[in-house]
Design a protein around this motif. Structure first.
Motif, PDB file in Angstrom:
ATOM      1  N   VAL A 250       0.825  -1.333   0.088  1.00  0.00           N
ATOM      2  CA  VAL A 250      -0.051  -0.059   0.065  1.00  0.00           C
ATOM      3  C   VAL A 250       1.036   1.141   0.154  1.00  0.00           C
ATOM      4  N   PRO A 251       0.845   2.091  -0.915  1.00  0.00           N
ATOM      5  CA  PRO A 251       1.465   3.155  -1.003  1.00  0.00           C
ATOM      6  C   PRO A 251       1.610   4.279   0.212  1.00  0.00           C
TER       7      PRO A 251
ATOM      8  N   LEU B 142     -11.518  -0.898  -0.310  1.00  0.00           N
ATOM      9  CA  LEU B 142     -11.186  -1.127  -1.606  1.00  0.00           C
ATOM     10  C   LEU B 142     -11.818  -2.388  -1.997  1.00  0.00           C
ATOM     11  N   ASP B 143     -12.550  -2.599  -3.238  1.00  0.00           N
ATOM     12  CA  ASP B 143     -13.086  -3.611  -3.894  1.00  0.00           C
ATOM     13  C   ASP B 143     -12.033  -4.081  -5.065  1.00  0.00           C
ATOM     14  N   VAL B 144     -11.625  -5.359  -5.144  1.00  0.00           N
ATOM     15  CA  VAL B 144     -10.682  -5.662  -6.055  1.00  0.00           C
ATOM     16  C   VAL B 144     -11.216  -7.026  -6.483  1.00  0.00           C
ATOM     17  N   THR B 145     -10.853  -7.182  -7.939  1.00  0.00           N
ATOM     18  CA  THR B 145     -11.245  -8.580  -8.541  1.00  0.00           C
ATOM     19  C   THR B 145      -9.850  -9.333  -8.841  1.00  0.00           C
ATOM     20  N   ILE B 146      -9.626 -10.546  -8.525  1.00  0.00           N
ATOM     21  CA  ILE B 146      -8.213 -11.115  -8.698  1.00  0.00           C
ATOM     22  C   ILE B 146      -8.694 -12.421  -9.531  1.00  0.00           C
ATOM     23  N   ASP B 147      -7.895 -12.504 -10.806  1.00  0.00           N
ATOM     24  CA  ASP B 147      -8.042 -13.488 -11.826  1.00  0.00           C
ATOM     25  C   ASP B 147      -7.468 -14.767 -11.397  1.00  0.00           C
ATOM     26  N   GLU B 148      -7.492 -15.772 -12.256  1.00  0.00           N
ATOM     27  CA  GLU B 148      -6.925 -17.086 -12.064  1.00  0.00           C
ATOM     28  C   GLU B 148      -5.293 -17.129 -11.884  1.00  0.00           C
TER      29      GLU B 148
ATOM     30  N   ARG C 168      -3.531 -12.116 -10.325  1.00  0.00           N
ATOM     31  CA  ARG C 168      -3.507 -10.551 -10.915  1.00  0.00           C
ATOM     32  C   ARG C 168      -4.843  -9.791 -10.388  1.00  0.00           C
ATOM     33  N   VAL C 169      -4.604  -8.447 -10.207  1.00  0.00           N
ATOM     34  CA  VAL C 169      -5.726  -7.780  -9.863  1.00  0.00           C
ATOM     35  C   VAL C 169      -6.202  -6.979 -11.269  1.00  0.00           C
ATOM     36  N   VAL C 170      -7.294  -7.488 -11.601  1.00  0.00           N
ATOM     37  CA  VAL C 170      -7.897  -7.214 -13.095  1.00  0.00           C
ATOM     38  C   VAL C 170      -8.850  -6.014 -12.794  1.00  0.00           C
ATOM     39  N   SER C 171      -9.144  -5.567 -11.665  1.00  0.00           N
ATOM     40  CA  SER C 171     -10.027  -4.203 -11.368  1.00  0.00           C
ATOM     41  C   SER C 171     -10.035  -3.941 -10.033  1.00  0.00           C
ATOM     42  N   ALA C 172     -10.077  -2.655  -9.841  1.00  0.00           N
ATOM     43  CA  ALA C 172      -9.947  -2.151  -8.519  1.00  0.00           C
ATOM     44  C   ALA C 172     -10.866  -0.878  -8.450  1.00  0.00           C
ATOM     45  N   LYS C 173     -11.465  -0.735  -7.358  1.00  0.00           N
ATOM     46  CA  LYS C 173     -12.353   0.210  -7.119  1.00  0.00           C
ATOM     47  C   LYS C 173     -12.704   0.736  -5.529  1.00  0.00           C
ATOM     48  N   LEU C 174     -12.500   1.965  -5.279  1.00  0.00           N
ATOM     49  CA  LEU C 174     -12.590   2.450  -3.964  1.00  0.00           C
ATOM     50  C   LEU C 174     -14.018   2.327  -3.502  1.00  0.00           C
ATOM     51  N   ARG C 175     -14.490   1.695  -2.517  1.00  0.00           N
ATOM     52  CA  ARG C 175     -15.965   2.061  -2.009  1.00  0.00           C
ATOM     53  C   ARG C 175     -15.985   3.055  -0.829  1.00  0.00           C
ATOM     54  N   VAL C 176     -14.977   3.075  -0.122  1.00  0.00           N
ATOM     55  CA  VAL C 176     -15.077   4.456   0.759  1.00  0.00           C
ATOM     56  C   VAL C 176     -13.570   5.010   0.509  1.00  0.00           C
ATOM     57  N   SER C 177     -13.648   6.275  -0.062  1.00  0.00           N
ATOM     58  CA  SER C 177     -12.722   6.879  -0.536  1.00  0.00           C
ATOM     59  C   SER C 177     -11.678   7.540   0.594  1.00  0.00           C
ATOM     60  N   LEU C 178     -10.462   7.715   0.421  1.00  0.00           N
ATOM     61  CA  LEU C 178      -9.241   8.204   1.133  1.00  0.00           C
ATOM     62  C   LEU C 178      -9.344   9.633   0.868  1.00  0.00           C
ATOM     63  N   HIS C 179      -8.901   9.755  -0.289  1.00  0.00           N
ATOM     64  CA  HIS C 179      -8.574  11.309  -0.915  1.00  0.00           C
ATOM     65  C   HIS C 179      -8.586  11.112  -2.486  1.00  0.00           C
TER      66      HIS C 179
ATOM     67  N   GLN D   9      -3.684   6.781  -6.665  1.00  0.00           N
ATOM     68  CA  GLN D   9      -2.145   6.008  -6.510  1.00  0.00           C
ATOM     69  C   GLN D   9      -2.553   4.787  -5.824  1.00  0.00           C
ATOM     70  N   LEU D  10      -3.502   4.554  -5.189  1.00  0.00           N
ATOM     71  CA  LEU D  10      -3.727   3.417  -4.594  1.00  0.00           C
ATOM     72  C   LEU D  10      -4.266   2.307  -5.559  1.00  0.00           C
ATOM     73  N   VAL D  11      -5.276   2.884  -6.350  1.00  0.00           N
ATOM     74  CA  VAL D  11      -5.590   1.865  -7.662  1.00  0.00           C
ATOM     75  C   VAL D  11      -4.681   1.580  -8.703  1.00  0.00           C
ATOM     76  N   ALA D  12      -3.810   2.479  -8.688  1.00  0.00           N
ATOM     77  CA  ALA D  12      -2.768   2.079  -9.798  1.00  0.00           C
ATOM     78  C   ALA D  12      -1.558   1.303  -9.049  1.00  0.00           C
ATOM     79  N   ALA D  13      -1.471   1.247  -7.874  1.00  0.00           N
ATOM     80  CA  ALA D  13      -0.546   0.254  -7.138  1.00  0.00           C
ATOM     81  C   ALA D  13      -1.049  -1.154  -7.347  1.00  0.00           C
ATOM     82  N   THR D  14      -2.472  -1.271  -7.306  1.00  0.00           N
ATOM     83  CA  THR D  14      -3.000  -2.603  -7.409  1.00  0.00           C
ATOM     84  C   THR D  14      -2.619  -3.506  -8.550  1.00  0.00           C
ATOM     85  N   ARG D  15      -2.155  -2.795  -9.547  1.00  0.00           N
ATOM     86  CA  ARG D  15      -1.570  -3.464 -10.919  1.00  0.00           C
ATOM     87  C   ARG D  15      -0.322  -4.408 -10.439  1.00  0.00           C
TER      88      ARG D  15
END
Length: 299
Positions: free
Chosen positions: A224-225, A241-247, A250-261, A267-273
Motif C-alpha cells: 500500500v503506497p 477497496l473492492d478488487v477482482t483477482i483473476d485465476e 493478478r488484480v484485474v479491477s479495483a474500485k474504492l468503495r470508501v474514498s480516502l482522498h 495512486q492506490l488503484v494504480a498500485a494494485t496493478r
C-alpha cells in the motif's frame, strides 16, 4: 402548538398505544384525567410512570405522547415539544401515519425528527462500529443495516451522505466476516455411495467469500503506497477497496468503495496493478474472486 394540536395528538394516542387499551391501566386513568380537564393530575401520574417504563420503548412512547397533550393543554408548548423529542429518542423510526394523526401533528413530529435524526444516526454509528471492532459481525451487520434505514429516512433530508457511504462499506465487511454455520454432523453408513465428480467452475464467474467451497486468495505482494505529505492532513485514515483477482492471482479491477482522498485514491488503484496473490480455488481449480479490503494508510 395550540389546543387544536393537543386534540389531534389525543386522537393519535387513543388509537394506538398498548397501555391505553387496558381499562385498569394507570395510563388509562391518566387519559380519563385529561378528558376531565384535570391536566395537572394527569401529568403528575404520567411523570410517575416514566421511570417504571424506561426500558419499554412502546409504552414510553405512549406516556410521552400523553405528557405532550397535558403540557399543550397547560400552555407549556416548549415542554410538549420536549416530550415529542423523547418519543423520537425512544423510537427514531416512529412517525404517525396519515390515518393516525392530523397533518399538524405529523408536522410537529417531523420538525423534531429533522433536528434529532442526524445526532441519533451518529450515536448509532458509534455503537455499530464498537460491535464491529469486537468482531461481533452478526450484530454489527444488523446495526449498520438499521442505520442505513435511518439515514435514508425522508426527514434526514439527504444529510450525512459521507456517513452513508462509510456505513454501506461496513455492511459489506460485516456480511463477508460473519462466520458460516457449522456443517451438520454426517452420519456414518456401512457402504457410502461414491462422491459425485466436483463441478467444473464457470470461467466467467467471479466468486466471493459467501460462495460455498471457495478458498479465498492469499496475498503474495500487496504493498500500500504511503500518503503524499502534501495531502496527509486531508486524507482519511481508513478506506474500503473492492478488487477482482483473476485465476493467475493478478488484480484485474479495483474500485474504492470508501474514498480516502481523490489524489491518493488514484495512486492506490494504480498500485494494485503490481499486487499478486495465490488465486482463489474451488475444488482445486483457480477461479476469479472479488475481495473487499479495508485499507489503513500510513501518513
Amino acid at each position: 402548538m395550540t389546543r387544536t394540536l393537543a386534540s389531534a395528538l389525543l386522537m393519535v394516542t387513543l388509537a394506538s398505544p398498548v397501555l391505553a387499551q387496558a381499562p385498569d391501566n394507570p395510563l388509562a386513568a391518566a387519559r380519563d384525567l385529561y378528558a376531565s380537564a384535570r391536566y395537572d393530575e394527569a401529568l403528575a401520574m404520567l411523570n410517575g410512570l416514566r421511570p417504571l417504563e424506561s426500558s419499554n420503548p412502546t409504552n414510553l412512547r405512549s406516556i410521552e405522547q400523553y405528557r405532550s397533550l397535558c403540557l399543550l393543554a397547560l400552555g407549556r408548548a416548549a415542554e410538549a415539544e420536549a416530550a415529542i423529542a423523547a418519543v423520537v429518542a425512544a423510537d427514531p423510526m416512529y412517525l404517525p401515519t396519515e390515518t393516525e394523526a392530523a397533518p399538524r401533528v405529523r408536522t410537529a413530529f417531523s420538525e423534531v425528527r429533522q433536528r434529532q435524526l442526524p445526532e441519533i444516526a451518529r450515536s448509532r454509528y458509534a455503537v455499530a462500529k464498537a460491535s464491529f471492532d469486537r468482531k461481533d459481525f452478526a450484530s454489527a451487520e444488523q446495526q449498520f443495516r438499521e442505520l442505513l434505514r435511518l439515514i435514508d429516512d425522508p426527514d434526514m433530508g439527504g444529510r450525512l451522505g459521507d456517513l452513508r457511504v462509510l456505513v454501506q462499506g461496513f455492511v459489506d465487511l460485516s456480511t463477508a466476516s460473519v462466520a458460516p454455520p457449522p456443517e451438520p454432523k454426517k452420519e456414518e453408513t456401512a457402504a457410502p455411495a461414491p462422491a459425485p465428480a466436483p463441478p467444473v467452475p464457470d470461467p466467467q464467474r467471479v466468486f466471493t467469500a459467501d460462495d460455498e467451497g471457495i478458498t479465498a486468495p492469499t496475498a503474495v505482494r500487496q504493498d500500500v503506497p504511503r500518503v503524499p505529505v502534501q495531502i496527509a492532513s486531508q486524507t482519511r485514515d481508513r478506506g474500503i477497496l473492492d478488487v477482482t483477482i483473476d485465476e493467475l492471482g493478478r488484480v484485474v479491477s479495483a474500485k474504492l468503495r470508501v474514498s480516502l482522498h481523490p489524489i491518493y485514491d488514484s495512486q492506490l488503484v494504480a498500485a494494485t496493478r503490481d499486487w499478486r496473490y495465490h488465486p482463489a480455488t474451488l475444488n482445486g481449480k483457480a477461479v476469479k474472486f472479488r475481495k473487499i479490503i479495508q485499507i489503513t494508510v500510513t501518513k
